[in-house]
Design a protein around this motif. Structure first.
Motif, PDB file in Angstrom:
ATOM      1  N   ILE A   1      17.860   7.004 -14.921  1.00 50.93           N
ATOM      2  CA  ILE A   1      18.665   5.511 -14.175  1.00 50.93           C
ATOM      3  C   ILE A   1      18.025   4.518 -15.329  1.00 50.93           C
ATOM      4  CG2 ILE A   1      20.308   4.590 -12.393  1.00 50.93           C
ATOM      5  CD1 ILE A   1      20.397   7.361 -11.001  1.00 50.93           C
ATOM      6  N   HIS A   2      19.198   3.978 -15.585  1.00 47.77           N
ATOM      7  CA  HIS A   2      18.868   2.392 -16.080  1.00 47.77           C
ATOM      8  C   HIS A   2      18.140   2.236 -17.101  1.00 47.77           C
ATOM      9  CE1 HIS A   2      20.599  -1.376 -16.324  1.00 47.77           C
ATOM     10  NE2 HIS A   2      21.615  -0.967 -15.241  1.00 47.77           N
TER      11      HIS A   2
ATOM     12  N   LYS B   1      16.521   0.978 -19.732  1.00 47.03           N
ATOM     13  CA  LYS B   1      16.705   0.309 -21.195  1.00 47.03           C
ATOM     14  C   LYS B   1      16.040  -0.421 -21.582  1.00 47.03           C
ATOM     15  CE  LYS B   1      17.583  -2.981 -17.488  1.00 47.03           C
ATOM     16  NZ  LYS B   1      16.697  -2.502 -15.940  1.00 47.03           N
TER      17      LYS B   1
ATOM     18  N   GLU C   1      21.524   7.879 -15.607  1.00 49.59           N
ATOM     19  CA  GLU C   1      23.265   7.804 -15.281  1.00 49.59           C
ATOM     20  C   GLU C   1      22.734   6.251 -15.700  1.00 49.59           C
ATOM     21  OE1 GLU C   1      25.731   7.806 -11.472  1.00 49.59           O
ATOM     22  OE2 GLU C   1      23.858   7.893 -11.312  1.00 49.59           O
ATOM     23  N   TYR C   2      23.685   5.273 -16.018  1.00 51.62           N
ATOM     24  CA  TYR C   2      23.515   3.701 -16.479  1.00 51.62           C
ATOM     25  C   TYR C   2      23.286   3.202 -17.167  1.00 51.62           C
ATOM     26  CZ  TYR C   2      26.714   2.990 -12.130  1.00 51.62           C
ATOM     27  OH  TYR C   2      27.852   2.199 -11.268  1.00 51.62           O
TER      28      TYR C   2
ATOM     29  N   ALA D   1      20.829   2.178 -20.395  1.00 54.22           N
ATOM     30  CA  ALA D   1      21.069   1.539 -20.768  1.00 54.22           C
ATOM     31  C   ALA D   1      20.185   0.997 -22.550  1.00 54.22           C
ATOM     32  CB  ALA D   1      21.359  -0.493 -20.354  1.00 54.22           C
TER      33      ALA D   1
ATOM     34  N   GLY E   1      28.028   7.046 -16.797  1.00 56.54           N
ATOM     35  CA  GLY E   1      28.305   5.019 -16.888  1.00 56.54           C
ATOM     36  C   GLY E   1      27.149   4.483 -17.870  1.00 56.54           C
TER      37      GLY E   1
ATOM     38  N   HIS F   1      25.853   3.283 -20.916  1.00 58.68           N
ATOM     39  CA  HIS F   1      26.188   2.509 -22.195  1.00 58.68           C
ATOM     40  C   HIS F   1      25.091   1.962 -22.949  1.00 58.68           C
ATOM     41  CE1 HIS F   1      24.578   0.396 -18.802  1.00 58.68           C
ATOM     42  NE2 HIS F   1      24.449  -0.796 -19.581  1.00 58.68           N
TER      43      HIS F   1
ATOM     44  N   PRO G   1      31.136   0.333 -21.573  1.00 56.75           N
ATOM     45  CA  PRO G   1      32.064   1.419 -21.190  1.00 56.75           C
ATOM     46  C   PRO G   1      33.301   0.592 -19.902  1.00 56.75           C
ATOM     47  CG  PRO G   1      30.528   0.992 -19.915  1.00 56.75           C
ATOM     48  CD  PRO G   1      29.810   0.532 -21.104  1.00 56.75           C
TER      49      PRO G   1
ATOM     50  N   MET H   1      16.141  -8.867 -21.422  1.00 58.59           N
ATOM     51  CA  MET H   1      15.456  -7.851 -21.996  1.00 58.59           C
ATOM     52  C   MET H   1      16.790  -6.603 -22.116  1.00 58.59           C
ATOM     53  SD  MET H   1      12.215  -9.014 -22.585  1.00 58.59           S
ATOM     54  CE  MET H   1      11.471  -6.931 -23.076  1.00 58.59           C
ATOM     55  N   ILE H   2      17.289  -6.798 -22.728  1.00 60.29           N
ATOM     56  CA  ILE H   2      18.536  -5.917 -23.161  1.00 60.29           C
ATOM     57  C   ILE H   2      19.248  -5.994 -24.417  1.00 60.29           C
ATOM     58  CG2 ILE H   2      19.600  -5.271 -20.852  1.00 60.29           C
ATOM     59  CD1 ILE H   2      21.859  -7.335 -21.237  1.00 60.29           C
TER      60      ILE H   2
ATOM     61  N   ASP I   1      26.998  -4.889 -22.704  1.00 57.83           N
ATOM     62  CA  ASP I   1      26.938  -5.702 -21.352  1.00 57.83           C
ATOM     63  C   ASP I   1      25.917  -4.913 -20.421  1.00 57.83           C
ATOM     64  OD1 ASP I   1      30.016  -5.377 -21.473  1.00 57.83           O
ATOM     65  OD2 ASP I   1      30.404  -3.630 -20.483  1.00 57.83           O
TER      66      ASP I   1
END
Lengths: 272, 499
Positions: free
Chosen positions: A142-143, A145, A166-167, A169, A195, A197, A265, B266-267, B272
């Motif tokens: 999840i998430h 990144k 999920e989510y 990134a 979710g 993205h 999203p 850090m993205i 978003d």
């Protein structure tokens, strides 16, 4: 007191070779982790911890330890939750299963599990690698990144459960789905990538539209991505002692790439 | 697109005073003003005006007045203009209404129904100008009892932090606010000896030198988090909720994610920044305990761990769980707490006023005998030093201020933070606008605010014959209610005026 570079190198080499053995029987996690920290600060780099039984946060408390990316910890038994949480550099290799939230918000380093993992593996993971030989639980990745070339990677040998990625990134997750089974038995997991993205999930086996989140698109891996997959599967084989030539047997057409349809999203969700 | 909305505000230009300098045009970031070169007049697009007053303040001849638009719908107690306009906006877009800053609805403000005591005859009042007055505040777990050995006080075994005044700057992330605003908060907190909170958008490396005055957040998005981020700070705060939008996460829109923000969080740039509604590793008090201790491990038990929730109906029970889970500081943020962007329907309807939540949480922790296990910080609707004093007397250890700090930097509460166009240069990432906050001046304004409030708190202490803020903490006898019903007095734990 200054140490000459030669002497330091010699000391480091000795420390790199020496394996520190610890017995975790009945140890409170705080004491165990502090002991590892103290030894690592003295220069120990290789650890073997036996009889681990539910002790949490292995590998977390190593901030400020020099060259912590050289630390490797072999864990025998079943470590507790949040293993490698916020971890920044070391390698953890577990001969057994791991519990929940392994690799939580991990920044750098490597986690290897010769077994299965519980829920919330790699939540908010930002860098490093996780290899799970067996299956993983719910809410994995999840998430996750990424930032520039810092791309976290999770490789799962077995199956996944609901709310996977999920989510998400950024980063990449490869699910081999019972490796080397020609007809991978994809367990029906749902809400994959809800979710999402950013980042990519590569799944071996068919994924139906009703299993994935509305924000997720299904496509075939590109040539470049396929090379990455092969590279990580080769690593997986090396780590878990499988024959490397097996990688060649992987059928590309069985793999699907799940990725975000948009980096934004929810861009159109709001009035002005 | 044709809109059926009426302009909210009117721009009055006194043509006799106007010198056509076009400052208004340059200062307005909402495109209200244009110059008609053919006729040499300024044209107003009033439908864009948000009443931020930037143009009016900077007009060198005071030629501009921004007024409420007098046009009105037929008066209706039920269908107010706000309801009608909101509904039309949604019919036009199909979207969720966003807003900025704290709840602007007239929910009862309990600070205005609480009065403070003073000494007369039987207990002399104290003059803070001539006598020492202690505002120092310590946050973190306190021991159950003090241990003495050979006449010496034993060291407290729990990590804590020291504030010179019980006022801190609340969490506002770099991203929600501009770099200059963020840096001003950091510097002011450092110079004054209190704390600022990074929010969840990471912490730029060049501001790490203010670590002694920094609280870092670990929120559900986990942006910009690594071991250095925690260990360079003095307190780590787990953000569960925010008063303006309890129970939901946040979306920093991709267009606000500039290069520097992308590096700090850090993205990737332009992506978003989405914070999920819950932490997906926290679904219970036991899970919270797990993260609290993960953070303690990550910082080798050197610093207190704080947990922030929004003030909701069962806040006292949750707070008890948080304290038992190992939180050294708990933060409760009330319904009037600010935000850079939140759905309007949540901001205005979800949560409870901080005054009631604070009293209820403090009472609950006292009744359970665990009040000393954690410090209690409150936020959301603190407007002046009187509110701070009342909060402390109701049981808070310290307060966070957000909106007042932004006002010190120039904010006029036009509530358009979510548009990213802040004409005062605070809640924007547009380099043309962010220059409007000068970190030197910003720092001075913020330390001025802290100094002024701190001195007023000393006066309030002095008039009550008290010389240390510690003696007011939870001292509800210093307060009386006015215009409150019995249940409200009961929740607040205070008596009515005259009683």
């Amino acid at each position: 007191m200054s140490v000459s570079p030669a002497a330091k190198k010699k000391k480091d080499q000795a420390a790199n070779k020496k394996i520190i053995k610890l017995d975790a029987t009945g140890a409170y996690y705080k004491d165990l982790n502090r002991k590892i920290r103290a030894l690592a600060q003295e220069g120990a780099r290789k650890f073997e911890i036996n009889n681990v039984y539910g002790q949490r946060y292995l590998g977390t408390n190593l901030w400020g330890v020099e060259d912590r990316e050289k630390i490797s910890i072999r864990v025998y038994g079943t470590p507790g939750s949040d293993m490698g949480a916020f971890m920044d550099g070391p390698t953890l290799e577990v001969f057994g299963n791991v519990q929940d939230a392994t690799g939580n918000t991990m920044n750098c380093g490597r986690i290897i599990v010769h077994g299965s993992a519980g829920d919330v593996l790699g939540y908010g993971m930002r860098g490093g690698e996780i290899f799970i030989r067996g299956n993983v639980g719910y809410r994995v990745g999840i998430h996750m990144k990424e930032y520039k070339d810092k791309i976290p990677t999770i490789v799962v040998g077995g199956t996944m459960q609901d709310f996977f990625g999920e989510y998400m990134a950024g980063g990449r997750i490869i699910v081999l789905n019972k490796f080397f089974d020609d007809n991978p038995p994809l367990r029906l997991s749902y809400f994959i990538g809800t979710g999402m993205h950013g980042g990519s999930i590569f799944v071996r086996g068919d994924v139906e539209a009703h299993q994935i989140g509305a924000e997720v698109g299904i496509s075939e891996p590109t040539d470049k991505e396929w090379k990455e997959i092969e590279k990580y599967v080769a690593k997986y084989c090396t780590i878990f002692g499988l024959e490397k030539k097996q990688v060649k047997l992987l059928k590309r057409e069985k793999f699907w790439r799940l990725s975000a349809k948009s980096k934004r999203p929810y861009g159109t969700m709001y009035a002005y | 697109m044709l809109t059926s909305l009426l302009p909210e505000f009117t721009v009055d230009r006194n043509e006799d005073r106007c010198i056509q300098c076009r400052v208004c045009e340059r200062q307005c970031s909402f495109d209200v003003y244009t110059h008609d070169d053919d006729h040499d007049v300024m044209i107003h697009r009033e439908e864009n005006c948000v009443a931020c007053q930037r143009c009016a303040v900077l007009c060198p001849t005071n030629a501009l007045t921004i007024r409420n638009n007098d046009y009105t719908y037929k008066p209706n107690a039920n269908w107010t203009r706000e309801h009608i306009q909101d509904l039309k906006k949604q019919a036009e877009t199909g979207g969720v209404l966003l807003t900025g800053m704290g709840c602007d609805k007239p929910h009862k403000n309990y600070w205005d129904h609480i009065l403070i005591n003073a000494s007369q005859v039987t207990n002399p009042s104290i003059d803070p100008l001539r006598e020492p007055m202690e505002l120092r505040t310590f946050l973190g777990r306190k021991p159950d009892r003090l241990k003495m050995e050979k006449g010496k006080l034993q060291k407290i075994e729990y990590p804590g932090v020291e504030l010179t005044t019980p006022i801190m700057f609340g969490a506002m992330s770099y991203g929600a606010i501009s770099y200059n605003s963020f840096a001003s908060l950091a510097r002011a907190a450092y110079e004054y000896g209190t704390f600022f909170n990074t929010g969840e958008g990471g912490w730029p490396k060049e501001l790490r030198k203010y670590g002694k005055a920094t609280i870092v957040q670990c929120a559900s998005g986990r942006f910009g988090i690594d071991l250095d981020y925690f260990n360079d700070a003095s307190v780590v705060e787990i953000k569960i909720g925010q008063g303006a939008k309890p129970g939901i996460g946040g979306h920093l829109p991709g267009e606000k994610v500039s290069e520097h923000i992308s590096q700090t969080r850090m993205i990737p740039q332009g992506s978003d920044a989405i914070s999920p509604a819950p932490h997906h590793d926290i679904y219970s008090i036991e899970d919270l305990q797990m993260l609290i201790h993960a953070l303690k491990e990550a910082t080798d038990y050197r610093m207190p761990v704080s947990v922030k929730i929004s003030a909701v109906h069962n806040a006292p029970a949750i707070a008890s769980g948080m304290v038992r889970a190992g939180a050294d500081i708990i933060v409760v943020d009330g319904i009037r707490g600010g935000t850079g962007a939140a759905p309007k329907i949540l901001r205005d309807n979800v949560g409870i006023p901080i005054e009631l939540a604070l009293a209820a949480v403090d009472t609950r922790l006292r009744n359970e005998g665990i009040r000393n296990w954690a410090s209690l910080v409150v936020s959301g609707g603190i407007r002046n030093s009187g509110d701070v004093f009342k909060a402390i007397a109701l049981g808070a250890d310290a307060v966070y201020i957000g909106t007042p700090a932004l006002m010190a930097l120039g904010c006029t509460v036009c509530q358009k933070c979510y548009t990213g166009k802040c004409a005062w240069g605070i809640t924007t990432q547009d380099p043309y606008l962010t220059k409007r906050v000068n970190p030197e001046i910003g720092t001075r304004s913020l330390t001025n605010l802290l100094r002024a409030w701190s001195h007023e708190i000393m006066e309030l202490l002095g008039c009550g014959g008290i010389n240390a803020i510690e003696s007011v903490r939870g001292n509800r006898l210093q307060l009386r209610g006015i215009g409150l019903e019995q249940w409200e007095l009961d929740v607040l734990g205070i008596r009515g005026a005259g009683q």
